[in-house]
Design a protein around this motif. Structure first.
Motif, PDB file in Angstrom:
ATOM      1  N   CYS A  92      22.785  10.712 -31.082  1.00  0.00           N
ATOM      2  CA  CYS A  92      21.844  11.398 -30.198  1.00  0.00           C
ATOM      3  C   CYS A  92      21.418  10.411 -29.119  1.00  0.00           C
ATOM      4  N   SER A  93      22.055  10.472 -27.964  1.00  0.00           N
ATOM      5  CA  SER A  93      21.810   9.482 -26.922  1.00  0.00           C
ATOM      6  C   SER A  93      21.719  10.138 -25.553  1.00  0.00           C
ATOM      7  N   PRO A  94      20.917   9.562 -24.656  1.00  0.00           N
ATOM      8  CA  PRO A  94      20.881  10.059 -23.278  1.00  0.00           C
ATOM      9  C   PRO A  94      22.203   9.763 -22.574  1.00  0.00           C
ATOM     10  N   TRP A  95      22.616  10.669 -21.681  1.00  0.00           N
ATOM     11  CA  TRP A  95      23.760  10.367 -20.836  1.00  0.00           C
ATOM     12  C   TRP A  95      23.413   9.252 -19.873  1.00  0.00           C
ATOM     13  N   ALA A  96      22.142   9.195 -19.469  1.00  0.00           N
ATOM     14  CA  ALA A  96      21.686   8.132 -18.567  1.00  0.00           C
ATOM     15  C   ALA A  96      21.535   6.845 -19.375  1.00  0.00           C
ATOM     16  N   ALA A  97      22.457   5.923 -19.197  1.00  0.00           N
ATOM     17  CA  ALA A  97      22.477   4.698 -19.991  1.00  0.00           C
ATOM     18  C   ALA A  97      22.910   3.526 -19.120  1.00  0.00           C
ATOM     19  N   TYR A 155      16.441   3.689 -21.175  1.00  0.00           N
ATOM     20  CA  TYR A 155      17.355   4.174 -22.206  1.00  0.00           C
ATOM     21  C   TYR A 155      16.703   4.083 -23.585  1.00  0.00           C
ATOM     22  N   ALA A 156      16.073   2.959 -23.878  1.00  0.00           N
ATOM     23  CA  ALA A 156      15.436   2.776 -25.185  1.00  0.00           C
ATOM     24  C   ALA A 156      14.319   3.790 -25.395  1.00  0.00           C
ATOM     25  N   LEU A 157      13.500   4.014 -24.361  1.00  0.00           N
ATOM     26  CA  LEU A 157      12.403   4.973 -24.468  1.00  0.00           C
ATOM     27  C   LEU A 157      12.933   6.390 -24.663  1.00  0.00           C
ATOM     28  N   ASN A 158      13.897   6.787 -23.838  1.00  0.00           N
ATOM     29  CA  ASN A 158      14.435   8.144 -23.914  1.00  0.00           C
ATOM     30  C   ASN A 158      15.147   8.396 -25.238  1.00  0.00           C
ATOM     31  N   LYS A 159      15.924   7.417 -25.681  1.00  0.00           N
ATOM     32  CA  LYS A 159      16.633   7.579 -26.947  1.00  0.00           C
ATOM     33  C   LYS A 159      15.654   7.694 -28.115  1.00  0.00           C
ATOM     34  N   SER A 160      14.577   6.921 -28.067  1.00  0.00           N
ATOM     35  CA  SER A 160      13.575   6.987 -29.127  1.00  0.00           C
ATOM     36  C   SER A 160      12.944   8.380 -29.197  1.00  0.00           C
ATOM     37  N   ARG A 161      12.631   8.947 -28.036  1.00  0.00           N
ATOM     38  CA  ARG A 161      12.069  10.298 -28.008  1.00  0.00           C
ATOM     39  C   ARG A 161      13.058  11.306 -28.573  1.00  0.00           C
ATOM     40  N   MET A 162      14.321  11.177 -28.170  1.00  0.00           N
ATOM     41  CA  MET A 162      15.339  12.113 -28.624  1.00  0.00           C
ATOM     42  C   MET A 162      15.570  12.000 -30.124  1.00  0.00           C
ATOM     43  N   LEU A 163      15.637  10.774 -30.628  1.00  0.00           N
ATOM     44  CA  LEU A 163      15.851  10.577 -32.065  1.00  0.00           C
ATOM     45  C   LEU A 163      14.686  11.136 -32.884  1.00  0.00           C
ATOM     46  N   ARG A 164      13.463  10.963 -32.372  1.00  0.00           N
ATOM     47  CA  ARG A 164      12.290  11.472 -33.087  1.00  0.00           C
ATOM     48  C   ARG A 164      12.362  12.992 -33.227  1.00  0.00           C
ATOM     49  N   LEU A 165      12.698  13.655 -32.131  1.00  0.00           N
ATOM     50  CA  LEU A 165      12.803  15.119 -32.171  1.00  0.00           C
ATOM     51  C   LEU A 165      13.989  15.560 -33.011  1.00  0.00           C
ATOM     52  N   ALA A 166      15.113  14.854 -32.897  1.00  0.00           N
ATOM     53  CA  ALA A 166      16.305  15.228 -33.658  1.00  0.00           C
ATOM     54  C   ALA A 166      16.076  15.072 -35.158  1.00  0.00           C
ATOM     55  N   ASP A 167      15.422  13.991 -35.566  1.00  0.00           N
ATOM     56  CA  ASP A 167      15.165  13.795 -36.990  1.00  0.00           C
ATOM     57  C   ASP A 167      14.201  14.849 -37.519  1.00  0.00           C
ATOM     58  N   TYR A 168      13.207  15.202 -36.717  1.00  0.00           N
ATOM     59  CA  TYR A 168      12.286  16.279 -37.086  1.00  0.00           C
ATOM     60  C   TYR A 168      13.046  17.592 -37.215  1.00  0.00           C
ATOM     61  N   GLY A 196      17.603  12.969 -20.331  1.00  0.00           N
ATOM     62  CA  GLY A 196      18.218  13.399 -21.576  1.00  0.00           C
ATOM     63  C   GLY A 196      17.280  14.071 -22.549  1.00  0.00           C
ATOM     64  N   THR A 197      15.970  13.911 -22.352  1.00  0.00           N
ATOM     65  CA  THR A 197      14.973  14.486 -23.253  1.00  0.00           C
ATOM     66  C   THR A 197      14.622  15.902 -22.807  1.00  0.00           C
ATOM     67  N   PRO A 198      14.532  16.854 -23.720  1.00  0.00           N
ATOM     68  CA  PRO A 198      14.172  18.213 -23.306  1.00  0.00           C
ATOM     69  C   PRO A 198      12.733  18.293 -22.811  1.00  0.00           C
ATOM     70  N   VAL A 199      12.416  19.404 -22.167  1.00  0.00           N
ATOM     71  CA  VAL A 199      11.061  19.672 -21.687  1.00  0.00           C
ATOM     72  C   VAL A 199      10.465  20.749 -22.579  1.00  0.00           C
ATOM     73  N   ILE A 200       9.477  20.362 -23.353  1.00  0.00           N
ATOM     74  CA  ILE A 200       8.855  21.272 -24.313  1.00  0.00           C
ATOM     75  C   ILE A 200       7.342  21.172 -24.168  1.00  0.00           C
ATOM     76  N   GLY A 201       6.692  22.279 -23.833  1.00  0.00           N
ATOM     77  CA  GLY A 201       5.242  22.243 -23.742  1.00  0.00           C
ATOM     78  C   GLY A 201       4.685  23.160 -22.683  1.00  0.00           C
ATOM     79  N   PRO A 202       3.377  23.063 -22.452  1.00  0.00           N
ATOM     80  CA  PRO A 202       2.705  23.946 -21.497  1.00  0.00           C
ATOM     81  C   PRO A 202       2.968  23.535 -20.055  1.00  0.00           C
ATOM     82  N   THR A 203       2.629  24.429 -19.154  1.00  0.00           N
ATOM     83  CA  THR A 203       2.678  24.157 -17.720  1.00  0.00           C
ATOM     84  C   THR A 203       1.267  24.303 -17.155  1.00  0.00           C
ATOM     85  N   LYS A 204       1.134  24.135 -15.849  1.00  0.00           N
ATOM     86  CA  LYS A 204      -0.182  24.300 -15.230  1.00  0.00           C
ATOM     87  C   LYS A 204      -0.593  25.769 -15.140  1.00  0.00           C
TER      88      LYS A 204
END
Length: 433
Positions: A52-57, A101-114, A361-369
């Motif tokens: 599970c990795s960002p394409w932006a690397a 890359y490290a920040l984005n991958k960490s976010r992606m891995l957290r969501l993927a493991d969940y 690479g991280t999805p957008v999940i949440g509220p808007t304005k």
């Protein structure tokens, strides 16, 4: 509340199911005649909690220049005068640093493991079957340079506690015996044993039936024309069949999500990146993969789905075009026959779909304005992987509950832009598009 989920792909259907479980009155609106008929229809089939990795690397800009001259390139760029494409590519390049890359991958891995745990819970509570296997993903390296470069991924996996194992050539063959036929073409691999495989189309259709049992209504064959917004709050969904009054809306329309929300000053940096797949009947099981093999050289996943092999991959940046380029078919055929010779690719079904990609690479999940308007989109190549976890996150947010994982890094606010909203109608492509 009465909630409309826009889109009946894997993201929309899992969202609808979790929202119904949370007690909401849910309607799903989609232009197609049934669930999972666009990007979710014939994706690669891998459920990649570890791979599970960002394409932006780091190094991607340099690699992209080399890929221009490759016959079987994993990235194809068809530039055009398109402000959205240019903006997206600029933001993607800005994310090609080690820190990002490290920040984005960490976010992606957290969501993927969940999502891994959420999918297991779904299987247990519904009993649905979808040609699922729980035998992991093998990221296969053809060169020593690729094996050495995997060190950064190993470090990220270790930091997040994701099970993994670096394998030599013999280790890869022990895991995937059919590779013994081509042992001289590989040097090693990275195994993520908790990864799974499965037919996303089968899963989505089965879960849609379970959602209906919970009271979810599906409005298929319905064109979404825009949103009814009044005084900064969502009031309904404008369709070719009339206005659907709701208290909340979850936009899960994949690559088309930005077109719907743009008139309201919401700049959603999601852009379509086309992927391709072949679905090949297995004629000799001894020469077929047991699970998923990711051919790192061509960024192509070769996955076992029951009595079929699904070969999926490549990233073509060409806007909202969904034509079937024969050169892309040749690349898929080359990868699978080079690693698993003996299959009859002449009997394969060729398909393409538009993946909704964010620059990081991280999805957008949440509220808007806009009060009551939520996003669940931008999953790129990992919609199948992240769908169950994303659905839980969005159901919690809509319900006003605290999410079970940190979700602030998934919100659109991470992009830091805002604009005055306008009360207008967003014209969307029709179901014939």
């Amino acid at each position: 509340m009465k909630v409309a989920v826009l889109g009946a792909g894997i993201i929309g259907v899992t969202s609808a199911y979790q929202l119904a479980k949370a007690g909401h009155d849910v309607v799903v609106i989609d232009r197609q005649t049934g669930p999972a008929l666009e990007t979710s229809f014939a994706n690669a089939g891998e459920v990649s909690f570890g791979y599970c990795s960002p394409w932006a690397a780091p190094g991607i800009p340099q690699k992209a220049l080399k890929w221009v001259f490759m016959e079987h390139a994993p990235l194809i760029l068809r530039p055009k005068f398109d402000a959205a494409m240019l903006s997206w590519m600029t933001r993607m390049l800005a994310n090609c640093t080690s820190e990002r890359y490290a920040l984005n991958k960490s976010r992606m891995l957290r969501l993927a493991d969940y999502s891994r745990h959420a999918l297991a819970d779904l299987r247990n509570e519904t009993g649905i079957a979808y040609d699922e296997r729980m035998q992991g993903t093998l990221q296969l390296f053809r060169t020593q340079a690729q094996l050495d470069a995997s060190a950064k991924d190993v470090k990220a996996l270790a930091a997040d506690g994701i099970p993994h194992e670096v394998l030599d050539r013999d280790g890869c063959i022990r895991y995937e015996p059919a590779l013994a036929h081509v042992r001289d073409k590989i040097v090693g691999g990275l195994l993520t044993p908790k990864d799974e495989t499965g037919d996303c189309f089968k899963f989505t259709n089965a879960l849609a039936k379970k959602a209906e049992e919970l009271g979810v209504r599906f409005s298929y064959g319905t064109d979404i024309r825009g949103l009814d917004v009044e005084a900064g709050r969502i009031r309904g969904v404008l369709t070719d069949a009339g206005n659907v009054a709701v208290d909340a809306v979850v936009v899960a329309m994949g690559s088309y999500s930005p077109l719907l929300v743009k008139p309201f000053g919401i700049k959603l940096p999601v852009y379509p990146v086309k992927g391709y797949s072949l679905t090949i009947p297995i004629t000799d099981a001894s020469r077929a993969p047991e699970s998923t093999v990711m051919d790192e050289t061509y960024k192509i996943a070769i996955t076992r789905l029951g009595d079929r092999i699904r070969v999926g991959g490549m990233a073509e940046i060409s806007g909202y075009t969904n034509d079937l380029g024969q050169a892309r078919r040749r690349t898929l055929e080359y990868s699978v026959t080079d690693l698993f010779p003996g299959g009859d690719v002449s009997k394969a079904t060729f398909w393409s779909g538009l993946r909704p990609m964010t620059p990081d690479g991280t999805p957008v999940i949440g509220p808007t304005k806009i009060a009551g308007l939520y996003l669940n989109t931008g999953h790129g190549t990992l919609g199948w992987t992240m769908s169950s976890g994303s659905a839980r996150v969005i159901a919690d947010l809509v319900s006003g509950r605290r999410t079970e994982i940190e979700a602030s890094g998934l919100a659109i606010s991470r992009y830091g832009f805002a604009k005055t909203a306008k009360n207008t109608e967003a014209m969307m492509p029709s179901k014939t598009a």
